[in-house]
Design a protein around this motif. Sequence first.
Motif, mmCIF file in Angstrom:
data_model
loop_
_atom_site.group_PDB
_atom_site.id
_atom_site.type_symbol
_atom_site.label_atom_id
_atom_site.label_comp_id
_atom_site.label_asym_id
_atom_site.label_seq_id
_atom_site.Cartn_x
_atom_site.Cartn_y
_atom_site.Cartn_z
ATOM 1 N N ILE A 25 0.867 -1.200 0.000
ATOM 2 C CA ILE A 25 0.000 0.000 0.000
ATOM 3 C C ILE A 25 0.893 1.235 0.000
ATOM 4 O O ILE A 25 1.629 1.479 0.961
ATOM 5 C CB ILE A 25 -0.880 0.024 1.272
ATOM 6 C CG1 ILE A 25 -1.680 -1.267 1.400
ATOM 7 C CG2 ILE A 25 -1.802 1.239 1.271
ATOM 8 C CD1 ILE A 25 -2.104 -1.553 2.830
ATOM 9 N N THR A 26 0.834 2.013 -1.056
ATOM 10 C CA THR A 26 1.658 3.228 -1.103
ATOM 11 C C THR A 26 0.820 4.493 -0.954
ATOM 12 O O THR A 26 1.361 5.564 -0.743
ATOM 13 C CB THR A 26 2.475 3.301 -2.409
ATOM 14 O OG1 THR A 26 1.563 3.225 -3.498
ATOM 15 C CG2 THR A 26 3.481 2.177 -2.512
ATOM 16 N N GLN A 27 -0.502 4.370 -1.106
ATOM 17 C CA GLN A 27 -1.381 5.535 -0.954
ATOM 18 C C GLN A 27 -2.671 5.115 -0.267
ATOM 19 O O GLN A 27 -3.177 4.013 -0.513
ATOM 20 C CB GLN A 27 -1.749 6.075 -2.330
ATOM 21 C CG GLN A 27 -0.532 6.440 -3.133
ATOM 22 C CD GLN A 27 -0.829 7.550 -4.110
ATOM 23 O OE1 GLN A 27 -1.546 8.490 -3.781
ATOM 24 N NE2 GLN A 27 -0.291 7.423 -5.297
ATOM 25 N N ALA A 28 -3.222 6.033 0.523
ATOM 26 C CA ALA A 28 -4.432 5.701 1.282
ATOM 27 C C ALA A 28 -5.589 5.307 0.366
ATOM 28 O O ALA A 28 -6.391 4.422 0.707
ATOM 29 C CB ALA A 28 -4.833 6.898 2.154
ATOM 30 N N ALA A 70 4.424 6.766 2.334
ATOM 31 C CA ALA A 70 5.573 7.581 2.733
ATOM 32 C C ALA A 70 5.146 9.031 2.994
ATOM 33 O O ALA A 70 4.005 9.413 2.734
ATOM 34 C CB ALA A 70 6.634 7.533 1.637
ATOM 35 N N GLY A 71 6.078 9.821 3.497
ATOM 36 C CA GLY A 71 5.854 11.264 3.645
ATOM 37 C C GLY A 71 6.114 11.756 5.057
ATOM 38 O O GLY A 71 5.645 11.152 6.027
ATOM 39 N N ALA A 88 2.169 6.464 7.348
ATOM 40 C CA ALA A 88 2.199 5.272 8.205
ATOM 41 C C ALA A 88 3.292 4.284 7.824
ATOM 42 O O ALA A 88 3.717 3.479 8.642
ATOM 43 C CB ALA A 88 0.834 4.578 8.162
ATOM 44 N N GLY A 89 3.765 4.346 6.577
ATOM 45 C CA GLY A 89 4.772 3.366 6.150
ATOM 46 C C GLY A 89 6.201 3.805 6.399
ATOM 47 O O GLY A 89 7.142 3.052 6.127
ATOM 48 N N GLU A 90 6.386 5.020 6.934
ATOM 49 C CA GLU A 90 7.756 5.475 7.225
ATOM 50 C C GLU A 90 8.365 4.636 8.349
ATOM 51 O O GLU A 90 7.668 4.235 9.282
ATOM 52 C CB GLU A 90 7.744 6.948 7.655
ATOM 53 C CG GLU A 90 7.397 7.912 6.531
ATOM 54 C CD GLU A 90 8.550 8.138 5.559
ATOM 55 O OE1 GLU A 90 9.705 7.806 5.888
ATOM 56 O OE2 GLU A 90 8.261 8.650 4.450
ATOM 57 N N ASN A 91 9.670 4.431 8.256
ATOM 58 C CA ASN A 91 10.375 3.685 9.302
ATOM 59 C C ASN A 91 10.479 4.558 10.561
ATOM 60 O O ASN A 91 10.870 5.730 10.471
ATOM 61 C CB ASN A 91 11.778 3.318 8.787
ATOM 62 C CG ASN A 91 12.611 2.643 9.835
ATOM 63 O OD1 ASN A 91 13.268 3.288 10.645
ATOM 64 N ND2 ASN A 91 12.574 1.333 9.843
ATOM 65 N N ILE A 174 -7.139 1.033 9.897
ATOM 66 C CA ILE A 174 -5.847 1.016 9.207
ATOM 67 C C ILE A 174 -5.291 2.436 9.257
ATOM 68 O O ILE A 174 -5.840 3.363 8.645
ATOM 69 C CB ILE A 174 -6.012 0.544 7.759
ATOM 70 C CG1 ILE A 174 -6.620 -0.871 7.754
ATOM 71 C CG2 ILE A 174 -4.671 0.570 7.038
ATOM 72 C CD1 ILE A 174 -7.065 -1.333 6.389
ATOM 73 N N VAL A 175 -4.210 2.591 10.019
ATOM 74 C CA VAL A 175 -3.609 3.915 10.199
ATOM 75 C C VAL A 175 -2.908 4.309 8.897
ATOM 76 O O VAL A 175 -2.116 3.519 8.359
ATOM 77 C CB VAL A 175 -2.602 3.895 11.371
ATOM 78 C CG1 VAL A 175 -1.936 5.256 11.542
ATOM 79 C CG2 VAL A 175 -3.283 3.449 12.660
ATOM 80 N N VAL A 176 -3.195 5.512 8.394
ATOM 81 C CA VAL A 176 -2.525 5.965 7.162
ATOM 82 C C VAL A 176 -1.542 7.107 7.434
ATOM 83 O O VAL A 176 -0.589 7.297 6.685
ATOM 84 C CB VAL A 176 -3.525 6.346 6.039
ATOM 85 C CG1 VAL A 176 -4.362 5.132 5.640
ATOM 86 C CG2 VAL A 176 -4.405 7.505 6.428
ATOM 87 N N SER A 177 -1.787 7.902 8.484
ATOM 88 C CA SER A 177 -0.798 8.923 8.858
ATOM 89 C C SER A 177 -0.917 9.230 10.345
ATOM 90 O O SER A 177 -1.979 9.003 10.957
ATOM 91 C CB SER A 177 -0.980 10.208 8.045
ATOM 92 O OG SER A 177 -2.155 10.870 8.449
#
Length: 330
Positions: A25-28, A70-71, A88-91, A174-177
Amino acid sequence: MTPDFDLQRHNTLGLPARARFGATITQADELASLLSEAAARGLPFRVLGGGSNVVLRPVFDGVIGLMAIAGREILGRRGDHTLVRVGAGENWHRLVEWTIQHDLPGLENLAGIPGTVGAAPIQNIGAYGCELVERFESLVALDTEDNALKTFSRDDCDFSYRQSMFKRTPGRFIVVSVTLALPNAWRPNLGYPGLNTLASDTDARTIMQTVVTVRNRKLPDWRKLGNAGSFFHNPIVEADVADRLAADHPQAPRYPGADGRVKLSAAWLIERCGFKGHRLGSAGVSDQHALVVVNHGGATQQEISDLAGQIVSAVEARFGVRLVQEPELL
Ligand SMILES: Cc1cc2nc3c(=O)[nH]c(=O)nc-3n(C[C@H](O)[C@H](O)[C@H](O)COP(=O)(O)OP(=O)(O)OC[C@H]3O[C@@H](n4cnc5c(N)ncnc54)[C@H](O)[C@@H]3O)c2cc1C
């Protein structure tokens, strides 16, 4: 969606695991179509970040979405804080480094925790005297019940020790940001063992580096020896239970918990039961830290769960305290 999706390199325990389908998933806005595809096939949908707080079954009969949104954006000052919104996908650890580089201290005590930003609120990550809740402003999550994006305040999330509303309703949101609030008038938090020898004017970068050094010394590296960090919560018990334990074992560590309760050290209880360095097949307890269950190579979910069961039974039989597993069995 990719069929027969391999998850072995997506969990830090390194367990062999596959999902019926998987997708990144790269975008909400990809979520709604993924969820409806899963629903059309009658399959459950779950999201995975870095896989550092899960024990994966050999087969997940459903759809796994790997979170990669990302972001990082500095939103600006609000009152005493600077707000930072993060995908949400950032490390998580790279976010901590990035905030320090941008002269936005406040996350340094939480350095070195593996996984993604989106998973951090799920169990209200904590370490070295700081919990996420102290730096949390709000998050945006998709509610899988009505496919709507919703904003959750700190109160909505109902955070407590390694707990949140999200952990109590697994899979629903589902957390997106995540938006964090970093203090403009920052002061170092050096109360925790490992940091309490630092000078009172130590800067955030040095604290971050010290936390990483201490963590690396204490915990096995999951890249070399698969593990999911602390495998059990530190039990929080009523004062009379802690007092009974102290009467028999005056050396047992105890810390103040919320509402007059007492936090015990799960590592101490496990070590006293003789599990440090113990092995069950290819699963084992780290000889560095009794709270860490490890995969010596080729361990299965069953071996990990059997070992965890042995530990829970032994600690309960000896001390009358029931340990609760931290990573989710997924
Ligand atoms: C070596 C090591 C040290 C650790 N140290 C600490 C520590 O000091 N403190 C601490 O609190 N934890 C620690 N952990 C545990 C873990 O790193 C954290 O809980 C981390 O936040 C998990 O992130 P993840 O992306 O790997 O989550 P995953 O393991 O992928 O997922 C964990 C849970 O969160 C859910 N989830 C993941 N992403 C999302 C999302 N975007 N939206 C909704 N649900 C989601 C999953 O479905 C699952 O239920 C450690 C783990 C390891 C391996």
